[in-house]
Scaffold this motif. Sequence first.
Motif, PDB file in Angstrom:
ATOM      1  N   GLY A  32       0.773  -1.233   0.000  1.00 46.45           N
ATOM      2  CA  GLY A  32       0.000   0.000   0.000  1.00 46.45           C
ATOM      3  C   GLY A  32       0.803   1.282   0.000  1.00 46.45           C
ATOM      4  N   THR A  33       0.283   2.269  -0.687  1.00 46.42           N
ATOM      5  CA  THR A  33       0.901   3.596  -0.754  1.00 46.42           C
ATOM      6  C   THR A  33      -0.035   4.692  -0.251  1.00 46.42           C
ATOM      7  N   ILE A  34      -1.203   4.299   0.257  1.00 49.75           N
ATOM      8  CA  ILE A  34      -2.122   5.276   0.834  1.00 49.75           C
ATOM      9  C   ILE A  34      -2.449   4.870   2.260  1.00 49.75           C
ATOM     10  N   ALA A  35      -2.805   5.853   3.072  1.00 51.89           N
ATOM     11  CA  ALA A  35      -3.037   5.596   4.493  1.00 51.89           C
ATOM     12  C   ALA A  35      -4.153   4.587   4.711  1.00 51.89           C
ATOM     13  N   ALA A  36      -5.145   4.588   3.849  1.00 45.82           N
ATOM     14  CA  ALA A  36      -6.280   3.686   4.014  1.00 45.82           C
ATOM     15  C   ALA A  36      -5.902   2.219   3.878  1.00 45.82           C
ATOM     16  N   ASP A  37      -4.721   1.944   3.323  1.00 47.06           N
ATOM     17  CA  ASP A  37      -4.267   0.557   3.197  1.00 47.06           C
ATOM     18  C   ASP A  37      -3.809  -0.019   4.537  1.00 47.06           C
ATOM     19  N   TYR A  38      -3.631   0.821   5.539  1.00 42.80           N
ATOM     20  CA  TYR A  38      -2.986   0.420   6.779  1.00 42.80           C
ATOM     21  C   TYR A  38      -3.941   0.424   7.956  1.00 42.80           C
ATOM     22  N   ALA A  39      -3.776  -0.591   8.811  1.00 44.48           N
ATOM     23  CA  ALA A  39      -4.723  -0.790   9.912  1.00 44.48           C
ATOM     24  C   ALA A  39      -4.207  -0.264  11.250  1.00 44.48           C
ATOM     25  N   TYR A  40      -2.897  -0.324  11.466  1.00 47.64           N
ATOM     26  CA  TYR A  40      -2.332   0.061  12.754  1.00 47.64           C
ATOM     27  C   TYR A  40      -1.170   1.024  12.522  1.00 47.64           C
ATOM     28  N   TRP A  41      -1.068   1.984  13.447  1.00 50.17           N
ATOM     29  CA  TRP A  41      -0.090   3.055  13.309  1.00 50.17           C
ATOM     30  C   TRP A  41       0.673   3.251  14.609  1.00 50.17           C
ATOM     31  N   GLY A  42       1.915   3.697  14.469  1.00 51.68           N
ATOM     32  CA  GLY A  42       2.676   4.098  15.628  1.00 51.68           C
ATOM     33  C   GLY A  42       2.384   5.540  15.999  1.00 51.68           C
ATOM     34  N   GLN A  43       3.073   6.022  17.036  1.00 43.76           N
ATOM     35  CA  GLN A  43       2.861   7.367  17.537  1.00 43.76           C
ATOM     36  C   GLN A  43       3.701   8.415  16.817  1.00 43.76           C
ATOM     37  N   GLY A  44       4.706   7.969  16.113  1.00 44.80           N
ATOM     38  CA  GLY A  44       5.522   8.880  15.323  1.00 44.80           C
ATOM     39  C   GLY A  44       6.816   9.282  16.003  1.00 44.80           C
ATOM     40  N   THR A  45       7.784   9.668  15.194  1.00 43.29           N
ATOM     41  CA  THR A  45       9.057  10.189  15.677  1.00 43.29           C
ATOM     42  C   THR A  45       9.423  11.409  14.840  1.00 43.29           C
ATOM     43  N   GLN A  46       9.886  12.456  15.524  1.00 45.74           N
ATOM     44  CA  GLN A  46      10.167  13.726  14.844  1.00 45.74           C
ATOM     45  C   GLN A  46      11.533  13.689  14.170  1.00 45.74           C
ATOM     46  N   VAL A  47      11.564  14.105  12.919  1.00 47.33           N
ATOM     47  CA  VAL A  47      12.808  14.293  12.182  1.00 47.33           C
ATOM     48  C   VAL A  47      12.881  15.753  11.756  1.00 47.33           C
ATOM     49  N   THR A  48      13.957  16.419  12.148  1.00 42.04           N
ATOM     50  CA  THR A  48      14.146  17.816  11.790  1.00 42.04           C
ATOM     51  C   THR A  48      15.482  17.956  11.078  1.00 42.04           C
ATOM     52  N   VAL A  49      15.445  18.525   9.891  1.00 43.87           N
ATOM     53  CA  VAL A  49      16.647  18.716   9.093  1.00 43.87           C
ATOM     54  C   VAL A  49      16.910  20.207   8.964  1.00 43.87           C
ATOM     55  N   SER A  50      18.052  20.633   9.453  1.00 44.69           N
ATOM     56  CA  SER A  50      18.408  22.050   9.401  1.00 44.69           C
ATOM     57  C   SER A  50      19.224  22.335   8.147  1.00 44.69           C
ATOM     58  N   SER A  51      19.085  23.554   7.664  1.00 50.55           N
ATOM     59  CA  SER A  51      19.802  23.930   6.431  1.00 50.55           C
ATOM     60  C   SER A  51      21.165  24.507   6.728  1.00 50.55           C
TER      61      SER A  51
END
Length: 127
Positions: free
Chosen positions: A108-127
């Motif tokens: 799947g390439t769309i969110a609707a294809d997925y049943a369970y999700w994690g809480q997320g992790t922040q990625v910040t890229v500085s210039s």
Amino acid sequence: QVQLVESGGGLVQAGGSLRLSCAASGRTITGYNMGWFRLPPGKEREFVAAISWSGIRTNYADSVKGRFTISRDNAKSTVYLQMDGLNPEDTAVYYCAVQGIRNSGRVGTIAADYAYWGQGTQVTVSS
């Protein structure tokens, strides 16, 4: 039910690398396709990468193709996202997800294809 926990996010300079991990518990991920999505600030959630239950097939968003690599270790119930050549446009909260159908032929390439999700992790890229 499966629980997913992402880790490995942080602050990195442009051109740098990070490796995200997604550890599953409560149920095996063996036999299930897995994906990574991200939520950039002020934008909608977008697909990043996905991997089939066998690990043979992968899908990538055009914006990360050639820079990011998704992989999995079923023995460790963990999915990884290796991110190289990061740029400020990659700044987002990154989420992993697992599809709900075992041995699905649709990586799947769309969110609707997925049943369970994690809480997320922040990625910040500085210039």
